[in-house]
Design a protein around this motif. Sequence first.
Motif, mmCIF file in Angstrom:
data_model
loop_
_atom_site.group_PDB
_atom_site.id
_atom_site.type_symbol
_atom_site.label_atom_id
_atom_site.label_comp_id
_atom_site.label_asym_id
_atom_site.label_seq_id
_atom_site.Cartn_x
_atom_site.Cartn_y
_atom_site.Cartn_z
ATOM 1 N N VAL A 183 38.010 51.984 38.069
ATOM 2 C CA VAL A 183 36.862 50.778 38.495
ATOM 3 C C VAL A 183 36.347 50.397 37.144
ATOM 4 N N SER A 184 36.107 49.069 37.057
ATOM 5 C CA SER A 184 35.339 48.510 35.816
ATOM 6 C C SER A 184 33.950 48.744 36.013
ATOM 7 N N THR B 99 32.184 46.429 38.172
ATOM 8 C CA THR B 99 32.100 46.746 39.376
ATOM 9 C C THR B 99 31.419 47.926 39.929
ATOM 10 N N ALA C 230 39.040 53.959 45.357
ATOM 11 C CA ALA C 230 39.197 52.794 44.421
ATOM 12 C C ALA C 230 40.670 52.526 44.367
ATOM 13 N N THR D 182 40.980 49.648 47.640
ATOM 14 C CA THR D 182 40.162 48.372 47.583
ATOM 15 C C THR D 182 39.241 48.314 46.171
ATOM 16 N N GLN D 183 39.070 47.124 45.630
ATOM 17 C CA GLN D 183 38.283 47.111 44.495
ATOM 18 C C GLN D 183 36.997 46.159 44.826
ATOM 19 N N ASP D 184 37.061 45.812 46.222
ATOM 20 C CA ASP D 184 35.912 44.969 46.702
ATOM 21 C C ASP D 184 34.377 45.679 46.617
#
Length: 708
Positions: A542-543, A546, A575, A578-580
Amino acid sequence: MNALSNVKLPPWLQGLANSKNKGSVAAPILIVMLLAMMILPLPAFVLDMFFSFNIALSVIVLLTSLYTVKPLDFMSFPTILLVSTMLRLSLNVASTRVVLTEGHTGADAAGKVIEAFGHFLIGGNYTVGIVVFVILTIINFVVVTKGAGRIAEVGARFALDAMPGKQMAIDADLNAGLIGEADAKKRRSEVSMEAEFYGAMDGASKYVRGDAVAGILVTVINVVGGLLVGLIQHDMVFADALKNYTLLAIGDGLVAQIPSLIISIAAGIVVSRVASDKDIGSQLVGELFAKPEVLYITAGIIGGLGLIPGMPNLVFIMLAGALGGSAYMMTKKKVQKVAADTAAAEAAAPAAAAAASEQEEATWQDIMPVDTLGLEVGYRLIPLVDKTQGGELLKRIKGIRKKFAQEVGFLAPPVHIRDNLELKPSAYRIALKGVEVGTGEAFNGQFLAINPGMATGTLQGMVTTDPAFGLPAVWIDASLRDQAQSLGYTVVDAGTVVATHLNHLITTHASELLGRSEVQSLLDHLGKESPKLVEDLVPKMVSISTLQKVLQNLLMEGVHIRDMRTIIETLAEHAVHTQDPGDLTALVRIALGRAIVQQLFPGSGELSVMTLDNRLERLLMQALAASGPDGAGIEPGLADTIAQQAASAAQQQEALGLTPVLLVPGPLRALLSRFLRRSLPQLKVLSHAEIPESKTIRVTALVGQQPT
């Protein structure tokens, strides 16, 4: 070489040989030397060396004190005072031994230094020597040492009394962001060392006083003991014995008292100077001879005395001429300096104007950083935020930030406080990233009586509303405080009003205060305990942007982020799918369900909530499926109906003393929370998945139910 290298030294010698700081050896050597002088007989030449060293040491200490800018620059002075006193007393013991054993042989029996002080300084007259010795002792004991000790005593008392205020001022500057943690630590250390220094000087001055008394006693003992030794053991004539031993005793006393007087003067200089950025010499010359008018007047008075018959006319007139000439030269230099500065300013004016015209172009220096949190106050509220006037608001703001960090889970940015003359005298304004988010008025010296809904009477004062929560309130005088409390009002002072309003706005806008740097600080803090957990998530899975968005989503709905471990573990688990940020937020909320419910219903096993009517729930699910998660397909009429009924149900919940909570299916939670947040900020929307299985649900109202 090999044989020597294999020799083993004792541990204490190895420690001295391996010591990187060779100065640490000086203290043990000095103690051994002092004991040796007291116990072992010393030849006259060694006594001369030590007496000369004692005089040189006193001169070094005096000059060091003259060139000291502030007392803490000479922190070792109390210790030096003790060491020099013990050195003089040890020399007195050693010289007394020599005087009594060898005094019959002549005036040089105890060395050339004592002989010089006994003959050349007082002309070989022991009566004059006794008088000079007594005068020096009185000056040292009564004048210099007593005054320096009194100044040190008062300075120590004032330093200790001022320490709490100085510590609070440092904390206030640190809380306001004016200084860093390192600067605060350094300033706290300086405050503590200053108090310790004056306390040590107060005690050390007693050493000099005792040294003066000991000098008198040692001199009397040397005279009486010398007479007895000379008369009884060496069969000397009384007059010769009196002259020999008295001159030796007075010479010994003068050799000790003159360095003692010099050290006492140095102590007085150190404790009596006022804090300045100049040494004492520059300060004296710069202040005493700074005004030519003073020198002119003094020259006139001294010159007038020089014209009186019988006076030392030549000396007075010469001194008056020197003072007048110095004043004239100072005046001439000032005139020349003013003329030179004027000419330089006139010459630089065109160049400055040209430079100003050239600098009219905008530069990057014109861009000033915007304070994340700012508090501006009118001039009548300045005492609340001025540490010199005992303002308590700075301390309360520090407590607000600490409480916020403990409850919400991250450290809010510092609050930068400044006065603003454009505001009303008693007004204040709270800004977030340069934009006003709250304003109000607080009247310093008065109290705000807030009606929580249970007050039973009215009060005289200025009717207003509580700036934080909008409750009806009245500004009253201090004399009505007890009456207001007896009537059921909540009474707070002006500083508490501002602090409460600020705390409410910080909590409300917590999501906007969580920036990229705060998220990185959270990760760094968690990484100290679980470094692998953080490394595996950010930035591999995850960035940081985010993660910031997920945390902001939680804070926007009032969910605390103290449990960062659960948040990170949940993101690491999901993660890969999904990355939403919205989907990740929903999953994190489920993981934090127990904490969310406890935050809304503390200590309650039964949850009194509102739910949607079945028909309305199906309509919303269909609209969500047709329009997507943003809910753009909800009809305006349906949206108005939901808002009105939700507001009515929330009011009923609050009237019953319950927290207004709407329980909906998981897919609808984010949609309804976003939709109702603007009109009903106090309403919390939960999904069924966020309720722990151990809790019992009791439905108190249905939103969307058709009237029967």
